[in-house]
Design a protein around this motif. Structure first.
Motif, short mmCIF file in Angstrom:
data_model
loop_
_atom_site.label_atom_id
_atom_site.label_comp_id
_atom_site.label_asym_id
_atom_site.label_seq_id
_atom_site.Cartn_x
_atom_site.Cartn_y
_atom_site.Cartn_z
N ALA A 1 34.90 45.90 48.30
CA ALA A 1 34.48 45.08 47.16
C ALA A 1 34.69 45.85 45.86
O ALA A 1 35.21 45.32 44.87
CB ALA A 1 33.03 44.65 47.32
N ARG A 2 34.28 47.12 45.86
CA ARG A 2 34.46 47.94 44.65
C ARG A 2 35.95 48.18 44.36
O ARG A 2 36.37 48.18 43.21
CB ARG A 2 33.71 49.26 44.78
N ALA A 3 36.73 48.37 45.41
CA ALA A 3 38.17 48.58 45.23
C ALA A 3 38.83 47.33 44.66
O ALA A 3 39.67 47.41 43.77
CB ALA A 3 38.82 48.96 46.56
N ARG A 4 38.43 46.15 45.15
CA ARG A 4 39.00 44.90 44.62
C ARG A 4 38.64 44.74 43.15
O ARG A 4 39.47 44.35 42.33
CB ARG A 4 38.46 43.70 45.40
N GLU A 5 37.39 45.03 42.84
CA GLU A 5 36.94 44.94 41.45
C GLU A 5 37.75 45.89 40.56
O GLU A 5 38.22 45.51 39.48
CB GLU A 5 35.46 45.34 41.37
N ALA A 6 37.92 47.11 41.03
CA ALA A 6 38.68 48.10 40.27
C ALA A 6 40.13 47.66 40.11
O ALA A 6 40.71 47.77 39.03
CB ALA A 6 38.60 49.46 40.94
#
Length: 163
Positions: free
Chosen positions: A145-150
């Motif tokens: 989720a954090r990687a997608r956001e980034a």
């Protein structure tokens, strides 16, 4: 089928995963070669009945971690994105989009790049990716989720700069 042929069947997926990890074609080829060598030397460690792809991807990941550590010692971590080769569609717009995505993935942290490579690039199920990375599935989903956001932020920033 033998283990050797099963490993050979995984080469395209290993190469794709290695490309996502290394961000460089030649490094990916070297990484796959190292992983195959390790798998063949350690084939007695693989337990029949378990997923061969998970075992192989874990070897690829660990080989990459070893390589990065070695490079850090030499102060040479990653090759420039511009050296990456393109494959397939040769339209300029597609190439630019592909380079933007590669650049954005290359800017992610190591842990985010690993989950993106396994889940988004290779299409590996969450459970299997968590096993490869040796982390709980909840940690994997959080990282993803954090990687997608980034990634969305990076690609948005690149689009703004490109306009």
């Amino acid at each position: 089928m033998t283990l050797d042929t099963d490993i050979a069947d995984l080469l395209p997926r290993m190469r794709r995963f290695a490309r996502a990890l290394t961000y460089h074609r030649e490094d990916a080829d070297d990484l796959v070669q190292v992983a195959v060598e390790r798998a063949l030397v350690r084939q007695r460690q693989w337990e029949p009945g378990t997923r061969l792809d998970s075992w192989i991807f874990r070897i690829v990941k660990n080989a990459w971690v070893d390589e990065v550590r070695s490079r850090m010692r030499r102060d040479r971590i990653f090759a420039p994105a511009e050296e990456g080769a393109t494959v397939g569609d040769d339209s300029a717009a597609t190439d630019q989009q592909r380079l933007a995505i590669r650049k954005a993935i290359g800017m992610l942290s190591e842990e985010h790049r690993l989950v993106v490579a396994l889940v988004l690039v290779d299409g590996m199920p969450y459970k299997e990716a968590a096993e490869v990375l040796e982390i709980p599935i909840g940690t994997l989903t959080s990282r993803l989720a954090r990687a997608r956001e980034a990634l969305q932020g990076l690609l948005s920033d690149q689009a703004k700069v490109g306009k």
